[in-house]
Scaffold this motif. Structure first.
Motif, PDB file in Angstrom:
ATOM      1  N   ALA A 146       0.830  -1.208   0.000  1.00  0.00           N
ATOM      2  CA  ALA A 146       0.000   0.000   0.000  1.00  0.00           C
ATOM      3  C   ALA A 146       0.863   1.256   0.000  1.00  0.00           C
ATOM      4  O   ALA A 146       0.538   2.257  -0.653  1.00  0.00           O
ATOM      5  N   PHE A 147       1.983   1.215   0.712  1.00  0.00           N
ATOM      6  CA  PHE A 147       2.914   2.347   0.734  1.00  0.00           C
ATOM      7  C   PHE A 147       3.471   2.612  -0.666  1.00  0.00           C
ATOM      8  O   PHE A 147       3.540   3.756  -1.120  1.00  0.00           O
ATOM      9  N   LEU A 148       3.871   1.546  -1.367  1.00  0.00           N
ATOM     10  CA  LEU A 148       4.418   1.709  -2.714  1.00  0.00           C
ATOM     11  C   LEU A 148       3.365   2.252  -3.675  1.00  0.00           C
ATOM     12  O   LEU A 148       3.667   3.090  -4.527  1.00  0.00           O
ATOM     13  N   VAL A 149       2.128   1.772  -3.553  1.00  0.00           N
ATOM     14  CA  VAL A 149       1.047   2.265  -4.410  1.00  0.00           C
ATOM     15  C   VAL A 149       0.860   3.758  -4.201  1.00  0.00           C
ATOM     16  O   VAL A 149       0.695   4.532  -5.150  1.00  0.00           O
ATOM     17  N   SER A 150       0.895   4.187  -2.946  1.00  0.00           N
ATOM     18  CA  SER A 150       0.734   5.616  -2.656  1.00  0.00           C
ATOM     19  C   SER A 150       1.922   6.421  -3.158  1.00  0.00           C
ATOM     20  O   SER A 150       1.763   7.497  -3.739  1.00  0.00           O
ATOM     21  N   PHE A 151       3.121   5.887  -2.967  1.00  0.00           N
ATOM     22  CA  PHE A 151       4.328   6.624  -3.326  1.00  0.00           C
ATOM     23  C   PHE A 151       4.418   6.842  -4.832  1.00  0.00           C
ATOM     24  O   PHE A 151       4.794   7.915  -5.295  1.00  0.00           O
ATOM     25  N   VAL A 199       1.058   5.577   6.327  1.00  0.00           N
ATOM     26  CA  VAL A 199       2.216   6.468   6.311  1.00  0.00           C
ATOM     27  C   VAL A 199       2.013   7.486   5.200  1.00  0.00           C
ATOM     28  O   VAL A 199       1.855   7.122   4.033  1.00  0.00           O
ATOM     29  N   GLU A 200       1.991   8.759   5.547  1.00  0.00           N
ATOM     30  CA  GLU A 200       1.833   9.824   4.566  1.00  0.00           C
ATOM     31  C   GLU A 200       3.202  10.265   4.052  1.00  0.00           C
ATOM     32  O   GLU A 200       4.170  10.339   4.817  1.00  0.00           O
ATOM     33  N   ILE A 201       3.281  10.555   2.776  1.00  0.00           N
ATOM     34  CA  ILE A 201       4.524  10.998   2.151  1.00  0.00           C
ATOM     35  C   ILE A 201       4.367  12.457   1.742  1.00  0.00           C
ATOM     36  O   ILE A 201       3.467  12.794   0.978  1.00  0.00           O
ATOM     37  N   GLU A 202       5.241  13.306   2.250  1.00  0.00           N
ATOM     38  CA  GLU A 202       5.199  14.720   1.890  1.00  0.00           C
ATOM     39  C   GLU A 202       6.488  15.074   1.161  1.00  0.00           C
ATOM     40  O   GLU A 202       7.518  15.317   1.765  1.00  0.00           O
ATOM     41  N   LEU A 203       6.407  15.044  -0.148  1.00  0.00           N
ATOM     42  CA  LEU A 203       7.530  15.392  -1.003  1.00  0.00           C
ATOM     43  C   LEU A 203       7.055  16.395  -2.046  1.00  0.00           C
ATOM     44  O   LEU A 203       5.912  16.328  -2.494  1.00  0.00           O
ATOM     45  N   PRO A 204       7.911  17.334  -2.431  1.00  0.00           N
ATOM     46  CA  PRO A 204       7.506  18.256  -3.502  1.00  0.00           C
ATOM     47  C   PRO A 204       7.296  17.508  -4.798  1.00  0.00           C
ATOM     48  O   PRO A 204       8.000  16.540  -5.101  1.00  0.00           O
ATOM     49  N   GLN A 205       6.305  17.944  -5.555  1.00  0.00           N
ATOM     50  CA  GLN A 205       6.017  17.328  -6.856  1.00  0.00           C
ATOM     51  C   GLN A 205       6.286  18.342  -7.959  1.00  0.00           C
ATOM     52  O   GLN A 205       6.052  19.530  -7.795  1.00  0.00           O
ATOM     53  N   SER A 206       6.774  17.845  -9.062  1.00  0.00           N
ATOM     54  CA  SER A 206       7.069  18.719 -10.193  1.00  0.00           C
ATOM     55  C   SER A 206       5.765  19.179 -10.843  1.00  0.00           C
ATOM     56  O   SER A 206       4.800  18.422 -10.939  1.00  0.00           O
ATOM     57  N   SER A 207       5.754  20.430 -11.287  1.00  0.00           N
ATOM     58  CA  SER A 207       4.573  20.966 -11.976  1.00  0.00           C
ATOM     59  C   SER A 207       4.567  20.591 -13.454  1.00  0.00           C
ATOM     60  O   SER A 207       3.605  20.877 -14.158  1.00  0.00           O
ATOM     61  N   THR A 208       5.639  19.965 -13.920  1.00  0.00           N
ATOM     62  CA  THR A 208       5.724  19.532 -15.312  1.00  0.00           C
ATOM     63  C   THR A 208       5.921  18.022 -15.361  1.00  0.00           C
ATOM     64  O   THR A 208       6.347  17.407 -14.382  1.00  0.00           O
ATOM     65  N   SER A 209       5.601  17.447 -16.496  1.00  0.00           N
ATOM     66  CA  SER A 209       5.772  16.002 -16.673  1.00  0.00           C
ATOM     67  C   SER A 209       6.957  15.740 -17.596  1.00  0.00           C
ATOM     68  O   SER A 209       7.391  16.616 -18.348  1.00  0.00           O
ATOM     69  N   ILE A 210       7.457  14.514 -17.541  1.00  0.00           N
ATOM     70  CA  ILE A 210       8.609  14.121 -18.341  1.00  0.00           C
ATOM     71  C   ILE A 210       8.135  13.278 -19.507  1.00  0.00           C
ATOM     72  O   ILE A 210       7.310  12.378 -19.344  1.00  0.00           O
ATOM     73  N   ASP A 211       8.653  13.576 -20.684  1.00  0.00           N
ATOM     74  CA  ASP A 211       8.330  12.780 -21.861  1.00  0.00           C
ATOM     75  C   ASP A 211       8.862  11.358 -21.659  1.00  0.00           C
ATOM     76  O   ASP A 211      10.077  11.172 -21.489  1.00  0.00           O
TER      77      ASP A 211
END
Length: 334
Positions: A106-111, A148-160
């Motif tokens: 479940a942690f991996l699915v969320s991550f 377990v909650e994961i708080e990491l910054p996420q990119s506003s753009t996607s990668i090709d």
């Protein structure tokens, strides 16, 4: 004298055990991808030999499908393109993992639910295959297992994804050229580099590469972290010349910085850099000695401590931080 009548068989009787093995192999083949009947038969013969299916292989394959449906309640459906897919494992959901491993799943699915991660689609597909092998009741419990909650910054753009795949295939193999959207220019700039590795940092995916040529003299002959989402995908060109077995050595600096008692007295500080060694003092402060190959990254990390960290060396990093602090003072000066 009457001769006994010879019994004419209808061919070699196929082993029932081999037939079961073949049918279970079909399930594992479906996990890889949907396939047409011809592809399934050809793959089975490559795996077991020509005799795994009789001459009327399509009829035998149809019997295999029916057996999997009737005996194991598998759902095998025909897709519009003529291929077949296993959409439900039925009674073959044999991956009944314990609760602690279900929580890890479940942690991996969320991550990896965030699509900006590199290879997120492939990793999520892998996790979906694992989940499909769980019994229905364990699948239903999967959402409740995540604690377990994961708080990491996420990119506003996607990668090709195609760009990322091409970069991965050519790491440490071939020199590449690409146009890069730098913060220091209004127009894309061409860089020629030896790609060394891909890594994640603060929500972004970077290509670390040894720079052979670029518009900025300061970057040539150094290892530079390039943000992958700033590389123009269609500009990537892979050269034919193979890179040498060993890339040029990386310049390393010795770091030394002092942390105040407010962050070090519990002796549980984070070790951000390779080869970190910590000396704790009676007043609760700590001095850290470490190595880094990226002064810019070292500055970003150590500035997080604000007034609780003083960098002692190298002098280049001390000067970088002094200039940053001065620019910040000017920015906030009223």
């Amino acid at each position: 004298m009457v001769k006994p009548r010879s019994r004419r068989g209808r061919g070699q009787k196929r082993s029932s055990a081999l037939t079961v093995q073949r049918r279970l192999w079909l399930v594992s083949r479906f996990v890889r991808s949907p396939a047409t009947p011809a592809e399934l038969i050809a793959d089975a013969r490559r795996a077991f030999g020509e005799s795994i299916y009789p001459p009327n292989a399509l009829v035998a394959l149809r019997h295999d499908f029916n057996a999997l449906r009737n005996e194991f309640l598998c759902e095998i459906v025909r897709q519009p393109n003529g291929s077949y897919a296993l959409t439900d494992f039925g009674r073959l959901t044999l991956l009944n993992i314990p609760d602690d491993e279900l929580e890890a799943l479940a942690f991996l699915v969320s991550f990896f639910g965030e699509e900006s991660w590199p290879n997120s689609h492939q990793i999520r597909s892998l996790l979906d295959h694992i989940i499909a092998l769980l019994p229905p009741e364990r699948r239903q419990n999967l959402d409740r297992q995540h604690n377990v909650e994961i708080e990491l910054p996420q990119s506003s753009t996607s990668i090709d994804p195609n760009l990322l795949n091409r970069l991965q295939r050519n790491l440490r193999r071939y020199a590449i050229r690409f146009l890069y959207r730098s913060n220091f220019s209004n127009e894309p700039e061409e860089h020629r580099v030896a790609p060394a590795r891909l890594f994640l940092r603060d929500g972004h995916t970077y290509l670390e590469a040894y720079c052979y040529n670029s518009p900025h003299q300061a970057t040539i002959g150094r290892y530079i972290p390039y943000r992958v989402d700033r590389i123009i995908p269609e500009s990537l060109h892979v050269e034919r010349r193979v890179l040498p077995p060993e890339l040029p050595p990386r310049r390393m600096w010795t770091l030394r910085y002092r942390l105040s008692p407010q962050v070090a007295r519990n002796r549980d500080i984070a070790l951000w850099f390779p080869n970190s060694e910590v000396t704790y003092y009676l007043d609760g402060s700590a001095e850290v000695t470490a190595q880094t190959g990226d002064l810019w990254q070292a500055e970003q990390i150590l500035l997080r401590y604000r007034e609780h960290c003083r960098v002692l060396e190298p002098p280049e990093l001390v000067e970088m931080i002094r200039q940053t602090i001065e620019r910040m003072r000017t920015l906030y000066d009223v």
